[in-house]
Design a protein around this motif. Structure first.
Motif, PDB file in Angstrom:
ATOM      1  N   UNK A 160       4.933  -8.016   1.303  1.00 18.86           N
ATOM      2  CA  UNK A 160       3.672  -7.656   1.927  1.00 18.86           C
ATOM      3  C   UNK A 160       2.814  -6.778   1.040  1.00 18.86           C
ATOM      4  N   UNK A 161       1.641  -6.428   1.523  1.00 20.37           N
ATOM      5  CA  UNK A 161       0.672  -5.648   0.747  1.00 20.37           C
ATOM      6  C   UNK A 161       0.644  -4.196   1.242  1.00 20.37           C
ATOM      7  N   UNK A 162       0.321  -3.308   0.342  1.00 20.71           N
ATOM      8  CA  UNK A 162       0.088  -1.909   0.716  1.00 20.71           C
ATOM      9  C   UNK A 162      -0.997  -1.348  -0.177  1.00 20.71           C
ATOM     10  N   UNK A 163      -1.668  -0.309   0.306  1.00 18.61           N
ATOM     11  CA  UNK A 163      -2.693   0.392  -0.460  1.00 18.61           C
ATOM     12  C   UNK A 163      -2.319   1.855  -0.552  1.00 18.61           C
ATOM     13  N   UNK A 164      -2.300   2.389  -1.750  1.00 19.78           N
ATOM     14  CA  UNK A 164      -2.006   3.806  -1.954  1.00 19.78           C
ATOM     15  C   UNK A 164      -3.253   4.508  -2.476  1.00 19.78           C
ATOM     16  N   UNK A 165      -3.605   5.618  -1.855  1.00 19.69           N
ATOM     17  CA  UNK A 165      -4.772   6.392  -2.247  1.00 19.69           C
ATOM     18  C   UNK A 165      -4.347   7.749  -2.804  1.00 19.69           C
ATOM     19  N   UNK A 166      -5.151   8.259  -3.705  1.00 18.38           N
ATOM     20  CA  UNK A 166      -4.888   9.555  -4.347  1.00 18.38           C
ATOM     21  C   UNK A 166      -5.788  10.616  -3.718  1.00 18.38           C
ATOM     22  N   UNK A 167      -5.199  11.739  -3.278  1.00 18.16           N
ATOM     23  CA  UNK A 167      -5.958  12.834  -2.662  1.00 18.16           C
ATOM     24  C   UNK A 167      -5.835  14.091  -3.520  1.00 18.16           C
ATOM     25  N   UNK A 168      -6.980  14.722  -3.760  1.00 18.25           N
ATOM     26  CA  UNK A 168      -7.045  15.846  -4.695  1.00 18.25           C
ATOM     27  C   UNK A 168      -7.420  17.170  -4.032  1.00 18.25           C
ATOM     28  N   UNK A 169      -7.491  17.188  -2.711  1.00 19.34           N
ATOM     29  CA  UNK A 169      -7.908  18.410  -2.020  1.00 19.34           C
ATOM     30  C   UNK A 169      -7.013  19.596  -2.389  1.00 19.34           C
ATOM     31  N   UNK A 170      -5.708  19.379  -2.378  1.00 26.26           N
ATOM     32  CA  UNK A 170      -4.775  20.456  -2.712  1.00 26.26           C
ATOM     33  C   UNK A 170      -4.945  20.945  -4.137  1.00 26.26           C
ATOM     34  N   UNK A 171      -5.203  20.011  -5.057  1.00 28.92           N
ATOM     35  CA  UNK A 171      -5.432  20.390  -6.458  1.00 28.92           C
ATOM     36  C   UNK A 171      -6.664  21.252  -6.596  1.00 28.92           C
ATOM     37  N   UNK A 172      -7.754  20.857  -5.922  1.00 29.41           N
ATOM     38  CA  UNK A 172      -8.994  21.632  -5.986  1.00 29.41           C
ATOM     39  C   UNK A 172      -8.813  23.015  -5.381  1.00 29.41           C
ATOM     40  N   UNK A 190     -15.679   7.865   0.559  1.00 32.83           N
ATOM     41  CA  UNK A 190     -15.558   8.038  -0.885  1.00 32.83           C
ATOM     42  C   UNK A 190     -15.157   9.457  -1.239  1.00 32.83           C
ATOM     43  N   UNK A 191     -15.571  10.405  -0.397  1.00 34.63           N
ATOM     44  CA  UNK A 191     -15.278  11.812  -0.691  1.00 34.63           C
ATOM     45  C   UNK A 191     -13.964  12.274  -0.074  1.00 34.63           C
ATOM     46  N   UNK A 192     -13.271  11.409   0.637  1.00 31.54           N
ATOM     47  CA  UNK A 192     -11.993  11.790   1.260  1.00 31.54           C
ATOM     48  C   UNK A 192     -10.991  12.398   0.290  1.00 31.54           C
ATOM     49  N   UNK A 193     -10.838  11.863  -0.906  1.00 34.69           N
ATOM     50  CA  UNK A 193      -9.878  12.464  -1.829  1.00 34.69           C
ATOM     51  C   UNK A 193     -10.168  13.935  -2.133  1.00 34.69           C
ATOM     52  N   UNK A 194     -11.423  14.356  -1.923  1.00 40.52           N
ATOM     53  CA  UNK A 194     -11.804  15.731  -2.229  1.00 40.52           C
ATOM     54  C   UNK A 194     -11.742  16.648  -1.014  1.00 40.52           C
ATOM     55  N   UNK A 195     -11.759  16.062   0.201  1.00 38.00           N
ATOM     56  CA  UNK A 195     -11.869  16.890   1.404  1.00 38.00           C
ATOM     57  C   UNK A 195     -10.726  16.698   2.386  1.00 38.00           C
ATOM     58  N   UNK A 196      -9.758  15.850   2.066  1.00 40.14           N
ATOM     59  CA  UNK A 196      -8.645  15.587   2.978  1.00 40.14           C
ATOM     60  C   UNK A 196      -7.354  15.405   2.180  1.00 40.14           C
ATOM     61  N   UNK A 197      -6.249  15.492   2.888  1.00 38.45           N
ATOM     62  CA  UNK A 197      -4.947  15.282   2.251  1.00 38.45           C
ATOM     63  C   UNK A 197      -4.326  13.960   2.669  1.00 38.45           C
ATOM     64  N   UNK A 198      -4.996  13.260   3.580  1.00 40.19           N
ATOM     65  CA  UNK A 198      -4.554  11.936   3.996  1.00 40.19           C
ATOM     66  C   UNK A 198      -5.756  11.177   4.546  1.00 40.19           C
ATOM     67  N   UNK A 199      -5.560   9.889   4.812  1.00 45.27           N
ATOM     68  CA  UNK A 199      -6.657   9.048   5.271  1.00 45.27           C
ATOM     69  C   UNK A 199      -7.140   9.499   6.647  1.00 45.27           C
TER      70      UNK A 199
END
Length: 581
Positions: A160-172, A190-199
């Motif tokens: 099956x298929x999966x999508x993995x996203x990268x989140x940078x809020x903790x790094x920032x 689009x800004x989720x990686x900067x303002x959240x830790x998950x989808x």
């Protein structure tokens, strides 16, 4: 004095040798370039398609190939489609051999390859595929083959298929960087990686839906090819039933288990040559140099390839420069010999201003001649913006599109500079907002300015779509909101007109222009070999980095760079860079 003459003559000899070598190389180089001799295709040849080769939209030239045994160029995706169509009628080509290990082409590109192979089979010539470690994306293309083989000790991916996203809020947060984010559209993530830790729930909803569409399309095509119902195929993935190639054979996903040499022997038998005779396997790139596969005619249709991020200015060959593409469209618009324009989009968007400028020039062109859009793997946000006003839009069922929304990011770097680097700022200003930047937080008034600007551009975006799609703005607002759609859903909700690839888009443009005798003039035009050679070094650092990091880690690195790029103004851009596993 004796030592002086020794050094002098040694240096002179070295210079002479160097000059002779340089002259030899130059003569060989120029001679090879001047030669128009084409490769010879032997009788009973077999065209080879290696799916691990990434076919970009445009042909990729190799200016140093003449000095080596490398292929002169990697054909573009549409080139490959036309090459396969030519091979269908070429008596010297007896069949196609697919090397089906990995597939470095995304799903919409793979759809075009698969459709071309399906058409080739109508010639009654054979298509055989073989893989040692076959990925699902490679299986998607290769299951169209008459016979599909796996290595006896290899594997066939089926999970099956999966999508993995990268989140940078903790790094920032660790760096004490505060992303000040402004966006329009509840799905514009689009800004989720900067303002959240998950989808977010909205992002998870849209991703579940478009990924489900892609997976269902994958299962339907596999079901048709293997004569297995989709429920069974889905169950095989859910239960982890396919762990190796033997499992794949037992469940009828492949036709047999063979080593590479056994497949080659079978091909020899098919084309009627002996076991010890030479098998002529012709790579796509070699065959491209040996034949004339492009249509000729007295009329012209412009084909403009737009691939990569949309950026302000001229950009480069890796992206879509707003100024450069305005000039390209204008050139095609003002050329009376060009009867129609086909604009191929493979972009997740970028600069809203550059998108508007390209849209404007295409709108002017539409007033003079037909303008047809062809969507590749991705035509979203700014990629959709520039296409919205076209006469007709073609997409594949597994194209990613929509994402009608806008955002901007202004990072507050004060904490990072002060506490991490020990850097402070001070200055004077003549106006209340003159020092608005990244070295301090935005004031409430400045935040309002930013949000109002984003909302204004979002309204303009929706107006462009409503005008182009001939829908009222309330309906467009209901399907916009930054939401990502599959091509299949985009057809249902009216964002695209027809399912099809670039070949179908070109045929549509010809019908609209009422021409049958035509050739394509493709833009951006290929650079001369000397320009390719001089610019080759520009690509080396990125290529080396990609080689060392690997494909997926290099994408993460690119996403980090993108954070810097999106801070330069309003962006109409796909919510994220996604990697489908």
């Amino acid at each position: 004095m004796g030592s002086f003459f020794k050094m002098f003559f040694a240096s002179l000899l070295a210079m002479i040798v160097f000059a002779l070598i340089a002259a030899f190389l130059i003569v060989g180089f120029v001679g090879a370039l001047a030669s128009d001799e084409k490769p010879e295709i032997a009788d009973k040849s077999v065209l080879t398609l290696d799916l691990s080769q990434h076919f970009m939209e445009r042909r990729q030239n190799n200016p140093l190939a003449v000095l080596s045994n490398d292929d002169n160029a990697i054909p573009g995706l549409y080139d490959v489609v036309r090459i396969i169509r030519h091979a269908k009628e070429d008596e010297k080509i007896k069949g196609i051999y697919i090397i089906a290990n990995s597939n470095n082409n995304a799903f919409a590109s793979s759809e075009e390859l698969r459709n071309a192979l399906q058409d080739f089979k109508t010639s009654k010539k054979f298509v055989i595929a073989h893989g040692d470690m076959m990925s699902e994306s490679a299986y998607y293309v290769s299951n169209v083959a008459d016979r599909l083989y796996a290595n006896p000790v290899g594997s066939v991916e089926w999970n099956g298929f999966s999508v993995n996203l990268l989140f940078l809020k903790g790094t920032l947060e660790k760096l004490n960087i505060q992303p000040q984010i402004f966006y329009a559209g509840k799905f514009k993530s689009a800004t989720e990686p900067l303002r959240a830790t998950q989808m977010t729930p909205e992002n998870k909803l849209q991703t579940v839906e478009w990924l489900g569409d892609l997976y269902n399309h994958f299962l339907v095509k596999a079901s048709q090819a293997r004569k297995i119902d989709t429920a069974t195929l889905h169950q095989l993935a859910n239960t982890g039933a396919i762990q190796d190639s033997k499992d794949a054979l037992a469940n009828k996903l492949v036709d047999g288990l063979k080593y590479d040499d056994e497949v080659k022997d079978e091909i020899k038998k098919n084309i009627g040559i002996g076991k010890y005779d030479k098998l002529h396997l012709v790579p796509i790139s070699t065959y491209a140099e040996a034949i004339s596969y492009k249509q000729s005619g007295s009329n012209r249709i412009a084909l403009i390839y737009a691939e990569g991020n949309i950026v302000d200015g001229d950009g480069d060959k890796e992206n879509i420069g707003g100024d450069a593409f305005v000039k390209l469209v204008r050139k095609a618009r003002l050329d009376k010999s060009i009867k129609a324009i086909v604009f191929r989009v493979n972009s997740g968007g970028g600069s809203a201003l550059a998108s508007e400028n390209i849209w404007r020039e295409l709108a002017l062109a539409k007033a003079d001649k037909p303008v047809v859009m062809s969507f590749g793997d991705v035509a979203a946000s700014g990629g959709y913006y520039i296409a919205a006003g076209a006469d007709s839009i073609f997409a594949q069922p597994n194209t990613i599109t929509g994402s009608i929304g806008v955002f901007t990011v202004i990072p507050n770097m004060k904490g990072f500079f002060n506490e991490k680097l020990g850097v402070t700022f001070d200055g004077v200003k003549t106006g209340t907002y003159a020092d608005m930047g990244v070295d301090r937080p935005l004031t409430p008034a400045e935040q309002n300015f930013m949000q109002e600007g984003v909302d204004r551009i979002y309204l303009q975006f929706k107006q462009r779509v409503a005008q182009g799609r001939k829908r009222d703005i309330a309906y467009i607002d209901s399907i916009a909101q930054g939401r990502v759609w599959s091509g299949e859903d985009a057809l249902r909700i009216g964002l695209v007109d027809k399912m099809g690839g670039l070949e179908e888009a070109v045929a549509c443009a010809a019908r609209m222009a009422k021409v049958t005798d035509y050739r394509l003039r493709e833009f951006p035009e290929s650079r001369s070999w000397i320009n390719e050679l001089l610019n080759k070094n520009e690509d080396q650092p990125a290529a080396m980095l990609k080689q060392h990091l690997g494909e997926e880690n290099f994408r993460i690195y690119q996403q980090m760079l993108e954070i810097k790029r999106i801070s330069n103004g309003a962006q109409a851009k796909l919510p994220y860079q996604f990697i489908i596993h």
